[in-house]
Design a protein around this motif. Structure first.
Motif, PDB file in Angstrom:
ATOM      1  N   MET A   1    -111.284 -48.270  27.489  1.00 38.47           N
ATOM      2  CA  MET A   1    -111.169 -49.679  27.126  1.00 38.47           C
ATOM      3  C   MET A   1    -111.060 -49.814  25.611  1.00 38.47           C
ATOM      4  SD  MET A   1    -113.736 -52.858  27.955  1.00 38.47           S
ATOM      5  CE  MET A   1    -114.749 -52.572  26.521  1.00 38.47           C
ATOM      6  N   GLU A   2    -110.310 -50.807  25.174  1.00 37.55           N
ATOM      7  CA  GLU A   2    -110.194 -51.069  23.744  1.00 37.55           C
ATOM      8  C   GLU A   2    -111.546 -51.503  23.183  1.00 37.55           C
ATOM      9  OE1 GLU A   2    -107.272 -54.014  23.033  1.00 37.55           O
ATOM     10  OE2 GLU A   2    -105.591 -52.791  23.720  1.00 37.55           O
ATOM     11  N   PRO A   3    -111.812 -51.180  21.907  1.00 40.47           N
ATOM     12  CA  PRO A   3    -113.076 -51.615  21.310  1.00 40.47           C
ATOM     13  C   PRO A   3    -113.145 -53.135  21.184  1.00 40.47           C
ATOM     14  CG  PRO A   3    -111.647 -50.653  19.651  1.00 40.47           C
ATOM     15  CD  PRO A   3    -111.001 -50.386  20.979  1.00 40.47           C
ATOM     16  N   VAL A   4    -114.348 -53.625  21.053  1.00 43.39           N
ATOM     17  CA  VAL A   4    -114.585 -55.055  20.861  1.00 43.39           C
ATOM     18  C   VAL A   4    -114.229 -55.434  19.427  1.00 43.39           C
ATOM     19  CG1 VAL A   4    -116.392 -56.815  20.743  1.00 43.39           C
ATOM     20  CG2 VAL A   4    -116.374 -55.172  22.624  1.00 43.39           C
ATOM     21  N   ASN A   5    -113.529 -56.559  19.272  1.00 37.93           N
ATOM     22  CA  ASN A   5    -113.209 -57.097  17.948  1.00 37.93           C
ATOM     23  C   ASN A   5    -114.267 -58.115  17.552  1.00 37.93           C
ATOM     24  OD1 ASN A   5    -110.824 -55.618  17.966  1.00 37.93           O
ATOM     25  ND2 ASN A   5    -109.614 -57.321  18.748  1.00 37.93           N
ATOM     26  N   VAL A   6    -114.914 -57.890  16.431  1.00 36.85           N
ATOM     27  CA  VAL A   6    -115.987 -58.780  15.979  1.00 36.85           C
ATOM     28  C   VAL A   6    -115.650 -59.347  14.605  1.00 36.85           C
ATOM     29  CG1 VAL A   6    -118.421 -58.969  15.332  1.00 36.85           C
ATOM     30  CG2 VAL A   6    -117.762 -57.567  17.282  1.00 36.85           C
ATOM     31  N   ALA A   7    -115.646 -60.664  14.494  1.00 36.25           N
ATOM     32  CA  ALA A   7    -115.493 -61.330  13.203  1.00 36.25           C
ATOM     33  C   ALA A   7    -116.860 -61.826  12.756  1.00 36.25           C
ATOM     34  CB  ALA A   7    -114.515 -62.495  13.303  1.00 36.25           C
ATOM     35  N   ILE A   8    -117.246 -61.462  11.549  1.00 34.29           N
ATOM     36  CA  ILE A   8    -118.485 -61.962  10.958  1.00 34.29           C
ATOM     37  C   ILE A   8    -118.062 -62.908   9.841  1.00 34.29           C
ATOM     38  CG2 ILE A   8    -120.608 -61.359   9.732  1.00 34.29           C
ATOM     39  CD1 ILE A   8    -120.456 -58.638  11.199  1.00 34.29           C
ATOM     40  N   ILE A   9    -118.260 -64.179  10.088  1.00 34.24           N
ATOM     41  CA  ILE A   9    -117.779 -65.232   9.190  1.00 34.24           C
ATOM     42  C   ILE A   9    -118.989 -65.941   8.607  1.00 34.24           C
ATOM     43  CG2 ILE A   9    -116.460 -67.384   9.065  1.00 34.24           C
ATOM     44  CD1 ILE A   9    -114.697 -66.295  11.330  1.00 34.24           C
ATOM     45  N   TYR A  10    -119.049 -65.973   7.280  1.00 27.80           N
ATOM     46  CA  TYR A  10    -120.274 -66.460   6.659  1.00 27.80           C
ATOM     47  C   TYR A  10    -119.996 -67.243   5.380  1.00 27.80           C
ATOM     48  CZ  TYR A  10    -119.802 -63.029   2.927  1.00 27.80           C
ATOM     49  OH  TYR A  10    -119.345 -62.339   1.831  1.00 27.80           O
ATOM     50  N   TYR A  11    -121.014 -67.997   4.985  1.00 32.71           N
ATOM     51  CA  TYR A  11    -121.032 -68.598   3.652  1.00 32.71           C
ATOM     52  C   TYR A  11    -122.324 -68.170   2.969  1.00 32.71           C
ATOM     53  CZ  TYR A  11    -121.643 -71.549  -0.313  1.00 32.71           C
ATOM     54  OH  TYR A  11    -121.860 -71.957  -1.601  1.00 32.71           O
ATOM     55  N   SER A  12    -122.217 -67.765   1.720  1.00 29.90           N
ATOM     56  CA  SER A  12    -123.386 -67.376   0.948  1.00 29.90           C
ATOM     57  C   SER A  12    -123.209 -67.860  -0.483  1.00 29.90           C
ATOM     58  CB  SER A  12    -123.538 -65.849   0.971  1.00 29.90           C
ATOM     59  OG  SER A  12    -124.739 -65.439   0.354  1.00 29.90           O
ATOM     60  N   SER A  13    -124.218 -68.535  -1.010  1.00 30.67           N
ATOM     61  CA  SER A  13    -124.107 -69.002  -2.394  1.00 30.67           C
ATOM     62  C   SER A  13    -124.670 -68.002  -3.386  1.00 30.67           C
ATOM     63  CB  SER A  13    -124.790 -70.366  -2.553  1.00 30.67           C
ATOM     64  OG  SER A  13    -126.133 -70.301  -2.126  1.00 30.67           O
ATOM     65  N   THR A  14    -125.815 -67.407  -3.055  1.00 32.03           N
ATOM     66  CA  THR A  14    -126.438 -66.501  -4.025  1.00 32.03           C
ATOM     67  C   THR A  14    -126.624 -65.073  -3.501  1.00 32.03           C
ATOM     68  OG1 THR A  14    -128.663 -67.198  -3.357  1.00 32.03           O
ATOM     69  CG2 THR A  14    -127.624 -68.395  -5.179  1.00 32.03           C
ATOM     70  N   GLY A  15    -126.175 -64.799  -2.283  1.00 35.12           N
ATOM     71  CA  GLY A  15    -126.161 -63.422  -1.813  1.00 35.12           C
ATOM     72  C   GLY A  15    -127.014 -63.096  -0.606  1.00 35.12           C
ATOM     73  N   THR A  16    -127.952 -63.956  -0.247  1.00 36.78           N
ATOM     74  CA  THR A  16    -128.841 -63.647   0.880  1.00 36.78           C
ATOM     75  C   THR A  16    -128.064 -63.516   2.187  1.00 36.78           C
ATOM     76  OG1 THR A  16    -130.703 -64.766  -0.171  1.00 36.78           O
ATOM     77  CG2 THR A  16    -130.832 -64.438   2.207  1.00 36.78           C
ATOM     78  N   ILE A  17    -127.243 -64.497   2.493  1.00 41.77           N
ATOM     79  CA  ILE A  17    -126.477 -64.457   3.740  1.00 41.77           C
ATOM     80  C   ILE A  17    -125.440 -63.337   3.692  1.00 41.77           C
ATOM     81  CG2 ILE A  17    -124.899 -65.747   5.245  1.00 41.77           C
ATOM     82  CD1 ILE A  17    -127.813 -66.622   5.451  1.00 41.77           C
ATOM     83  N   HIS A  18    -124.887 -63.080   2.527  1.00 44.79           N
ATOM     84  CA  HIS A  18    -123.950 -61.962   2.381  1.00 44.79           C
ATOM     85  C   HIS A  18    -124.632 -60.646   2.766  1.00 44.79           C
ATOM     86  CE1 HIS A  18    -120.784 -59.421   0.725  1.00 44.79           C
ATOM     87  NE2 HIS A  18    -121.703 -58.794   0.004  1.00 44.79           N
ATOM     88  N   THR A  19    -125.861 -60.460   2.324  1.00 46.41           N
ATOM     89  CA  THR A  19    -126.611 -59.241   2.655  1.00 46.41           C
ATOM     90  C   THR A  19    -126.841 -59.135   4.156  1.00 46.41           C
ATOM     91  OG1 THR A  19    -127.688 -59.241   0.487  1.00 46.41           O
ATOM     92  CG2 THR A  19    -128.765 -57.991   2.235  1.00 46.41           C
ATOM     93  N   LEU A  20    -127.228 -60.238   4.791  1.00 45.31           N
ATOM     94  CA  LEU A  20    -127.423 -60.229   6.248  1.00 45.31           C
ATOM     95  C   LEU A  20    -126.104 -59.980   6.974  1.00 45.31           C
ATOM     96  CD1 LEU A  20    -129.930 -63.208   6.718  1.00 45.31           C
ATOM     97  CD2 LEU A  20    -130.432 -60.751   6.789  1.00 45.31           C
ATOM     98  N   ALA A  21    -125.020 -60.542   6.451  1.00 47.30           N
ATOM     99  CA  ALA A  21    -123.698 -60.339   7.065  1.00 47.30           C
ATOM    100  C   ALA A  21    -123.295 -58.870   6.999  1.00 47.30           C
ATOM    101  CB  ALA A  21    -122.661 -61.214   6.376  1.00 47.30           C
ATOM    102  N   GLN A  22    -123.586 -58.223   5.883  1.00 51.57           N
ATOM    103  CA  GLN A  22    -123.280 -56.795   5.758  1.00 51.57           C
ATOM    104  C   GLN A  22    -124.083 -55.974   6.761  1.00 51.57           C
ATOM    105  OE1 GLN A  22    -124.047 -56.460   1.449  1.00 51.57           O
ATOM    106  NE2 GLN A  22    -121.937 -55.742   1.232  1.00 51.57           N
ATOM    107  N   ALA A  23    -125.353 -56.332   6.950  1.00 51.12           N
ATOM    108  CA  ALA A  23    -126.184 -55.631   7.931  1.00 51.12           C
ATOM    109  C   ALA A  23    -125.644 -55.848   9.344  1.00 51.12           C
ATOM    110  CB  ALA A  23    -127.633 -56.107   7.832  1.00 51.12           C
ATOM    111  N   ALA A  24    -125.219 -57.070   9.641  1.00 51.63           N
ATOM    112  CA  ALA A  24    -124.626 -57.353  10.951  1.00 51.63           C
ATOM    113  C   ALA A  24    -123.355 -56.529  11.151  1.00 51.63           C
ATOM    114  CB  ALA A  24    -124.333 -58.839  11.088  1.00 51.63           C
ATOM    115  N   ALA A  25    -122.557 -56.403  10.108  1.00 54.23           N
ATOM    116  CA  ALA A  25    -121.336 -55.589  10.194  1.00 54.23           C
ATOM    117  C   ALA A  25    -121.676 -54.139  10.487  1.00 54.23           C
ATOM    118  CB  ALA A  25    -120.537 -55.714   8.899  1.00 54.23           C
ATOM    119  N   GLU A  26    -122.725 -53.637   9.842  1.00 63.27           N
ATOM    120  CA  GLU A  26    -123.163 -52.264  10.101  1.00 63.27           C
ATOM    121  C   GLU A  26    -123.568 -52.088  11.565  1.00 63.27           C
ATOM    122  OE1 GLU A  26    -126.389 -51.607   7.445  1.00 63.27           O
ATOM    123  OE2 GLU A  26    -125.156 -51.802   5.633  1.00 63.27           O
ATOM    124  N   GLY A  27    -124.347 -53.045  12.069  1.00 63.10           N
ATOM    125  CA  GLY A  27    -124.792 -52.964  13.452  1.00 63.10           C
ATOM    126  C   GLY A  27    -123.636 -53.014  14.433  1.00 63.10           C
TER     127      GLY A  27
END
Length: 202
Positions: A1-27
């Protein structure tokens, strides 16, 4: 089966959400997914951004991160949205992007995908749960399949939010518990989307 396509779409003003988004991408990647990490456009006026050095610095530091587009939503089997909480609601920048998706919704191109969300607030109990629930309203309208982390892994009993990964930014950058929770949430999203994809293929 083809792999799952995952989009992680976020807004971050000072970096906190960006850091969580990167962790989600890793997972998600560790779970075997193809991942697109995308930020939404900054809509705040330049004078507001420049008034906070950490905001201006983060904007410059993430200049190379591609901006989200409708094609990312079409491509994805699953989407994780990340946003700071603003008075108990998603940030206006993320809402502005979501508010452009009417044509996709009208064509049914947002239905039957897996959706999940994560957030951060400056203070404890600063509207984290209501922000995630507000995003779920959109997922309901899209006909999406909402996949929260729940209490389905030991890390969730440490992070404490069954609606989605959350962090208190006033305590500093996300620590290992929040990062593990984001990775786990993304893996759960990938596993669920993979099951759905396999079932449809069969």
């Amino acid at each position: 089966m083809e792999p799952v396509n995952v989009a992680i779409i976020y807004y971050s003003s000072t970096g906190t959400i960006h850091t969580l988004a990167q962790a989600a991408a890793e997972g998600a990647e560790k779970a075997g997914a193809l991942v697109r990490l995308r930020k939404v456009a900054e809509t705040a006026p330049p004078e507001a951004v420049s008034a906070r050095p950490e905001w201006a610095r983060h904007l410059a530091d993430t200049a190379d991160v591609a901006e989200a587009g409708h094609d990312d939503l079409e491509w994805a089997d699953a989407v994780l949205f990340g946003t700071p909480t603003r008075f108990g609601n998603p940030a206006g920048q993320l809402r502005a992007f979501i508010d452009t998706t009417g044509p996709l919704w009208f064509q049914g191109k947002l239905a039957d995908k897996v959706y999940s969300a994560f957030t951060a607030s400056n203070t404890a109990h600063g509207g984290q749960e209501s922000t995630l629930l507000a995003l779920a309203n959109t997922f309901h309208h899209w006909g999406g399949i909402i996949v929260p982390p729940g209490y389905t892994d030991p890390i969730q009993f440490q992070s404490g939010n069954p609606y989605g990964t959350s962090h208190v930014a006033g305590d500093g950058p996300p620590g290992e518990v929040a990062l593990q929770a984001a990775r786990y949430q993304a893996r759960r999203v990938v596993d669920t989307a993979a099951s759905l994809k396999a079932g449809r293929a069969a």
